[in-house]
Design a protein around this motif. Sequence first.
Motif, short mmCIF file in Angstrom:
data_model
loop_
_atom_site.label_atom_id
_atom_site.label_comp_id
_atom_site.label_asym_id
_atom_site.label_seq_id
_atom_site.Cartn_x
_atom_site.Cartn_y
_atom_site.Cartn_z
N CYS A 1 -6.74 1.77 41.16
CA CYS A 1 -7.73 0.64 41.34
C CYS A 1 -9.15 1.07 41.69
O CYS A 1 -9.66 0.23 41.77
CB CYS A 1 -6.79 -0.30 41.36
N GLU A 2 -9.01 0.98 43.16
CA GLU A 2 -9.53 1.70 44.50
C GLU A 2 -10.44 2.40 43.27
O GLU A 2 -12.21 1.93 43.44
CB GLU A 2 -8.97 2.48 45.11
N ALA A 3 -10.41 3.48 42.88
CA ALA A 3 -11.30 4.83 42.47
C ALA A 3 -11.68 4.40 41.29
O ALA A 3 -13.34 4.59 41.25
CB ALA A 3 -9.96 6.06 41.94
N LYS A 4 -11.08 3.55 40.61
CA LYS A 4 -12.17 1.90 39.11
C LYS A 4 -13.31 1.41 40.06
O LYS A 4 -14.44 1.57 39.27
CB LYS A 4 -11.33 1.65 38.51
N LEU A 5 -12.64 0.48 40.78
CA LEU A 5 -14.01 -0.09 41.18
C LEU A 5 -15.07 1.11 41.99
O LEU A 5 -16.05 0.18 41.94
CB LEU A 5 -12.72 -1.41 42.35
N CYS A 6 -14.64 1.82 42.60
CA CYS A 6 -15.86 2.65 43.25
C CYS A 6 -16.21 2.96 41.95
O CYS A 6 -17.51 2.72 42.67
CB CYS A 6 -15.16 4.25 44.15
N GLU A 7 -15.77 3.63 40.94
CA GLU A 7 -17.22 3.96 39.74
C GLU A 7 -17.85 2.81 39.14
O GLU A 7 -18.82 2.60 39.07
CB GLU A 7 -16.47 4.43 38.94
N ASN A 8 -17.55 2.01 39.05
CA ASN A 8 -18.30 0.56 38.27
C ASN A 8 -18.55 -0.37 39.66
O ASN A 8 -19.28 -2.20 39.15
CB ASN A 8 -17.45 -0.18 37.35
N VAL A 9 -18.76 0.03 40.63
CA VAL A 9 -19.65 -0.82 42.02
C VAL A 9 -20.62 -1.19 41.13
O VAL A 9 -21.91 -1.05 40.86
CB VAL A 9 -19.94 -0.24 42.79
N ALA A 10 -20.76 -2.92 41.44
CA ALA A 10 -22.72 -3.46 40.74
C ALA A 10 -22.70 -4.29 41.65
O ALA A 10 -22.64 -5.31 42.23
CB ALA A 10 -22.36 -3.55 39.10
N ILE A 11 -23.54 -4.92 41.24
CA ILE A 11 -24.69 -5.89 41.87
C ILE A 11 -23.34 -7.16 41.72
O ILE A 11 -23.16 -7.72 42.86
CB ILE A 11 -26.20 -6.46 41.29
N ASN A 12 -23.43 -7.88 40.29
CA ASN A 12 -22.63 -8.97 40.10
C ASN A 12 -20.87 -9.44 40.15
O ASN A 12 -20.58 -9.97 40.19
CB ASN A 12 -22.42 -9.15 38.62
N THR A 13 -20.40 -7.98 41.14
CA THR A 13 -18.66 -7.46 41.25
C THR A 13 -18.69 -7.43 42.11
O THR A 13 -18.09 -7.51 43.02
CB THR A 13 -18.39 -6.56 39.91
N VAL A 14 -19.77 -6.50 43.15
CA VAL A 14 -19.73 -6.10 44.61
C VAL A 14 -18.90 -6.51 45.64
O VAL A 14 -18.31 -6.05 46.27
CB VAL A 14 -20.59 -4.79 44.79
N ALA A 15 -18.83 -7.88 45.86
CA ALA A 15 -19.56 -9.06 46.98
C ALA A 15 -17.99 -9.42 46.45
O ALA A 15 -17.24 -9.05 48.11
CB ALA A 15 -19.67 -10.44 46.96
N THR A 16 -16.96 -9.28 45.38
CA THR A 16 -15.81 -9.94 45.15
C THR A 16 -14.87 -8.70 45.34
O THR A 16 -13.48 -8.62 46.06
CB THR A 16 -15.59 -10.92 43.80
N THR A 17 -15.56 -7.50 45.03
CA THR A 17 -15.17 -6.24 45.15
C THR A 17 -14.18 -5.87 47.21
O THR A 17 -13.83 -5.43 47.90
CB THR A 17 -15.22 -5.32 44.90
N LEU A 18 -15.43 -6.72 47.65
CA LEU A 18 -15.75 -6.20 48.82
C LEU A 18 -14.48 -6.71 49.60
O LEU A 18 -13.69 -6.44 51.13
CB LEU A 18 -17.20 -6.47 49.70
N ALA A 19 -14.79 -8.40 49.24
CA ALA A 19 -13.70 -8.91 49.74
C ALA A 19 -12.12 -8.90 49.78
O ALA A 19 -11.77 -8.79 50.28
CB ALA A 19 -14.26 -10.98 49.26
N LEU A 20 -11.83 -8.23 48.30
CA LEU A 20 -10.58 -7.68 47.85
C LEU A 20 -10.30 -6.50 49.05
O LEU A 20 -9.34 -6.23 49.67
CB LEU A 20 -10.96 -7.22 46.92
N ALA A 21 -10.95 -6.44 49.33
CA ALA A 21 -10.83 -4.64 50.24
C ALA A 21 -10.87 -4.79 51.62
O ALA A 21 -10.00 -4.16 51.58
CB ALA A 21 -12.00 -3.56 49.86
#
Length: 408
Positions: free
Chosen positions: A305-325
């Motif tokens: 999941c981490e690898a998938k999120l790294c590949e698809n880091v984008a403006i509209n989702t990166v903040a929630t991904t950072l909170a999750l990380a």
Amino acid sequence: MGTIEPRREFVATKPTSASSSTGTASTSHSETVNGTHEFKIKGYSLAKGMGIGRYITSETFAVGGYAWAIYFYPDGKSAEDNAAYVSLFVALASEGTDVRALFELSLLDQSGRDNHKVHSHFNRRLDGGPYALKYRGSMWGYKRFFKRTLLETSDYLKDDCLIIHCCVGVVRSHTEGPKIYSIAVSPSDVGQHFGKLLESGKGADVTFEVDGEIFATHKLVLAARSPVFRAQLFGPMKDQNSQSIKVEDMMAPVFKVLLHFIYWDALPDMQELFGLNSTWASTSMAQHLLAAADLYALDRLRLLCEAKLCENVAINTVATTLALAEQHHCFQLKNVCLRFISLPENLRAVMQTEGFEYLKESCPSVLAELLQYVAKIGKHSAKALAYHNESYLDGSDVNGRRVKPRLY
């Protein structure tokens, strides 16, 4: 009278058709596994004068299964023979014994005339063969790479910046011989067997209710794959009703993918399973699945999941991904998100998203780390973040609206 003995002759003959002879052959191949790294040194004038023997080093990079790094000595490596020169080396940065390699170190001409200063092992005859590095920290390079006074008036230095290009070619050798026989072995299909067991429901002995949907599963399979399920189903604190368990705070599609991974040891085709054909939907699923993987201690799924999120880091989702990380201690993913947001071209756009409001409310400590990254990029980005943080005091966005935080 003596007798005359008949004369006997011995004649060598070729093998007849009944005879057989065999011969074998093998070939040794030696080649290089090549890789390159570009090292920019910005603020050369500030590095100059740091002292003889002191160096600036690049980040490590991998070539041929080994880690390497570039070492640049602005004031020379040693006083006795090169204090008036800059020194340049490439070093083995991982453990290794007799690592044989070819090297090329180049100082790039920034005038556009391609008059680069190149020292290379490649494409020339080597009397002693490739250079051998014996241990971690072994170096190849030049103490007198370039005279400092000439460098500072050359086209290699532009806007107080130097660009160094390094190429490493690790020597690999292998021998090929005739294959007398071979037997094809099919890949492991244990995942298919367990996956079909889940699909059929045969022998299921525990059910899970998730968001109103029922899933029939097998205790032993779950316990073998997850220490959390093992404790829940067989541990001293196991659920009293271990035949039917209700899972809170998880969506049914997420639990379905979780079970698919547990049984198949692979992720399903999300588009085929749910019709998720957009990057945003796929990222949202990966975010929820990462939280579920952490909950049930499925480390491999979490990394996927981490690898998938790294590949698809984008403006509209990166903040929630950072909170999750941050919440699930995914340090590599966190670092990727911080670097992405801190770029001047991304920062202001990310701060306008609902996810950034959620990040501020749920993980305020991350903002301090983000400021550190922004400070490295430039004052312009830092001012942009400070401006936006004025709204952090009352929890509103720049338009005064409160936005409900969410992960999807």
